[in-house]
Motif scaffolding. Structure first.
Motif, mmCIF file in Angstrom:
data_model
loop_
_atom_site.group_PDB
_atom_site.id
_atom_site.type_symbol
_atom_site.label_atom_id
_atom_site.label_comp_id
_atom_site.label_asym_id
_atom_site.label_seq_id
_atom_site.Cartn_x
_atom_site.Cartn_y
_atom_site.Cartn_z
ATOM 1 N N HIS A 130 -1.760 -5.742 -7.314
ATOM 2 C CA HIS A 130 -1.987 -5.373 -5.822
ATOM 3 C C HIS A 130 -3.509 -4.376 -5.399
ATOM 4 O O HIS A 130 -3.861 -5.077 -4.925
ATOM 5 C CB HIS A 130 -0.784 -4.274 -5.533
ATOM 6 C CG HIS A 130 -1.251 -3.200 -3.827
ATOM 7 N ND1 HIS A 130 -0.929 -4.254 -2.834
ATOM 8 C CD2 HIS A 130 -2.214 -2.300 -3.385
ATOM 9 C CE1 HIS A 130 -1.025 -2.943 -1.757
ATOM 10 N NE2 HIS A 130 -2.078 -2.572 -2.343
ATOM 11 N N CYS A 166 1.025 -1.482 -0.105
ATOM 12 C CA CYS A 166 -0.544 -0.118 -0.416
ATOM 13 C C CYS A 166 0.347 1.410 0.097
ATOM 14 O O CYS A 166 0.272 2.348 -0.904
ATOM 15 C CB CYS A 166 -0.959 -0.176 0.998
ATOM 16 S SG CYS A 166 -2.008 -1.712 0.906
ATOM 17 N N CYS A 191 -6.323 -5.331 -3.023
ATOM 18 C CA CYS A 191 -5.990 -4.688 -2.261
ATOM 19 C C CYS A 191 -7.223 -3.801 -2.158
ATOM 20 O O CYS A 191 -7.464 -2.912 -2.703
ATOM 21 C CB CYS A 191 -4.993 -3.711 -1.920
ATOM 22 S SG CYS A 191 -5.091 -2.569 -0.657
ATOM 23 N N CYS A 239 -7.048 0.059 -2.158
ATOM 24 C CA CYS A 239 -6.252 1.100 -2.950
ATOM 25 C C CYS A 239 -6.929 1.923 -3.837
ATOM 26 O O CYS A 239 -7.179 2.331 -4.573
ATOM 27 C CB CYS A 239 -4.742 0.085 -2.602
ATOM 28 S SG CYS A 239 -3.679 0.109 -1.654
HETATM 29 ZN ZN LIG Z 1 -3.078 -1.400 -0.600
#
Ligand SMILES: [Zn+2]
Lengths: 218, 226
Positions: free
Chosen positions: A36, A6, A40, A43
């Motif tokens: 990612h 992150c 996530c 994000c």
């Molecule tokens: Zn993230």
């Protein structure tokens, strides 16, 4: 190598979460960042915010653009621009600063001439003019006053003649000059020998109304 | 009469074909036929038009104007948000262009040079507009009650959304707004933007990055308040 987490991804989002027409974000290992983002949620939400903001920007711009009567405006604008250009053309022609000056065409002409010279030429010209002036000044001083204290124009006795004004001297060489009555030896031919410099540089013939009143030759 | 053609010698701007940008590259209507033909002739480059203008011909310059006036107007419009001021900027940009044609460097792209003139004027105008507005309105606005306090919690309408975007743009620092307009609205790359704004590529990227961040912060906040 820095892990793609992150902390790594967040600062990149403003550049990544937008259309990237020429792949400028490609250098920031976009594939790993995208991987990612798939995993996530935080994000992804953050990236979504940038995407929505970008879309809102484009929508708002398009909406306001649509309210501008573009075709009529452009046609009118074209005519207005060409009318302004025609005015300049009349003043000064293309590629020139139009100088609207109370000083008239002379100054305008100079401004135009100056504009046509690249600045390096202007600097070179200025330097040359200063050098010439310096040489001229030195030569003039040499011509007038060479010979040291004894013959210095400042140290001579005043001319033994009455004059209503300065004497005009016409030298054999060099510029014409005026003699203030500071006392040059003047012969009966009306020639003045200033005793300076070599050759003819120091000789001048006086042409003045006081020719008749010249002092007797020494 | 020939219908308006699209600008046939695309600069990097036009090659991209971002949606909705064709209308920024179309030639204006009502051109004299010889100007129309010259402006629409892909075989005649911008540099060639500059050369012919400097030789004292008027039509080639009119053709340059025709090729670039729309884009110039719209860039100025998006920087300033006002049609009247954008018009003035556009006109002044062409006047300056005309006066400095002899300084054109044929080794460089024409549009970069010209857009730099446009952007300088537009950013100047924006700053002037803001300082005039700041001195005339801000005190007054601060004294008014916030209308939105009474507004219902209903989702904001499209018009309000758009109005919010323009409010945010108006708050954005001129240097961020310039990059945002050129990149996110007009689709130029940071490599193209850098020489137009006379900044480095890295600075252009940083301003875009920061500009998007600031835009989004204001926009989020505005939505939260609504
Ligand atoms: Zn993230």
């Amino acid at each position: 190598m820095q892990p793609v987490d992150c902390a790594y991804v967040r600062p990149l989002l403003p550049m990544l979460a937008a259309e990237d027409p020429d792949g400028e974000a490609a250098g920031t290992c976009a594939a790993q960042v995208r991987a990612h983002l798939r995993e996530c949620v935080g994000c992804r939400a953050e990236a979504g915010g940038f995407l929505r903001a970008g879309r809102a920007l484009r929508d708002a711009v398009a909406a306001r653009d649509a309210a501008v009567p573009d075709d009529a405006l452009q046609q009118d604008l074209h005519a207005a621009i060409m009318a302004r250009v025609a005015e300049i053309e009349w003043q000064d022609g293309p590629g020139h600063e139009a100088v609207t000056s109370a000083y008239g065409p002379g100054v305008l002409g100079f401004a135009r001439w100056r504009r046509e010279l690249p600045w390096r030429h202007v600097v070179a010209l200025g330097a040359a003019a200063m050098l010439l002036a310096a040489i001229g000044f030195w030569a003039f001083g040499f011509w007038l006053g060479h010979g040291g204290e004894r013959d210095s124009i400042w140290s001579r006795q005043p001319l033994q003649a009455t004059s209503t004004g300065p004497l005009r001297a016409v030298p054999y060489a060099g510029p014409r000059f005026e003699l203030l009555p500071v006392g040059l030896p003047i012969d009966d031919q009306g020639s003045a020998e200033s005793g300076v410099g070599p050759g003819m540089m120091g000789r001048g013939r006086l042409r003045t109304p006081i020719d008749e009143q010249l002092p007797p030759p020494r | 009469m020939i219908p308006n053609q699209s600008f046939p010698t695309p600069g990097p701007l036009d090659a991209r074909g971002a949606p909705g940008t064709e209308r920024w590259t179309a030639l204006p209507g009502g051109l004299p036929s010889q100007v129309q033909a010259l402006a629409g002739d892909g075989g005649v480059s911008d540099a060639e038009l500059v050369r012919r203008s400097l030789a004292g011909q008027q039509d080639p310059f009119a053709a340059l104007v025709a090729r670039y006036q729309r884009r110039a107007f719209w860039i100025a419009f998006h920087v300033l948000g006002r049609a009247e001021e954008a018009r003035d900027v556009c006109q002044e940009a062409f006047v300056r262009l005309y006066r400095s044609l002899d300084r054109y460097d044929y080794a460089r792209s024409f549009y970069t040079w010209f857009y730099r003139i446009v952007m300088n004027l537009a950013i100047d105008a924006l700053r002037k507009l803001r300082s005039a507005r700041a001195s005339s309105l801000d005190d007054l606005v601060a004294m008014l009650p916030d209308e939105r306090e009474d507004a219902a919690q209903a989702p904001i309408e499209r018009d309000e959304q758009n109005a919010l975007v323009w409010q945010v743009l108006d708050k954005l620092d001129a240097k961020f707004r310039a990059v945002l307009v050129l990149r996110d609205i007009h689709g130029l790359s940071c490599r193209e933007i850098a020489p137009i704004l006379k900044i480095t590529h890295a600075t252009a990227r940083w301003r875009l990055h920061r500009g998007r961040q600031v835009f989004r912060e204001h926009w989020d906040r505005g939505q939260g308040e609504a």
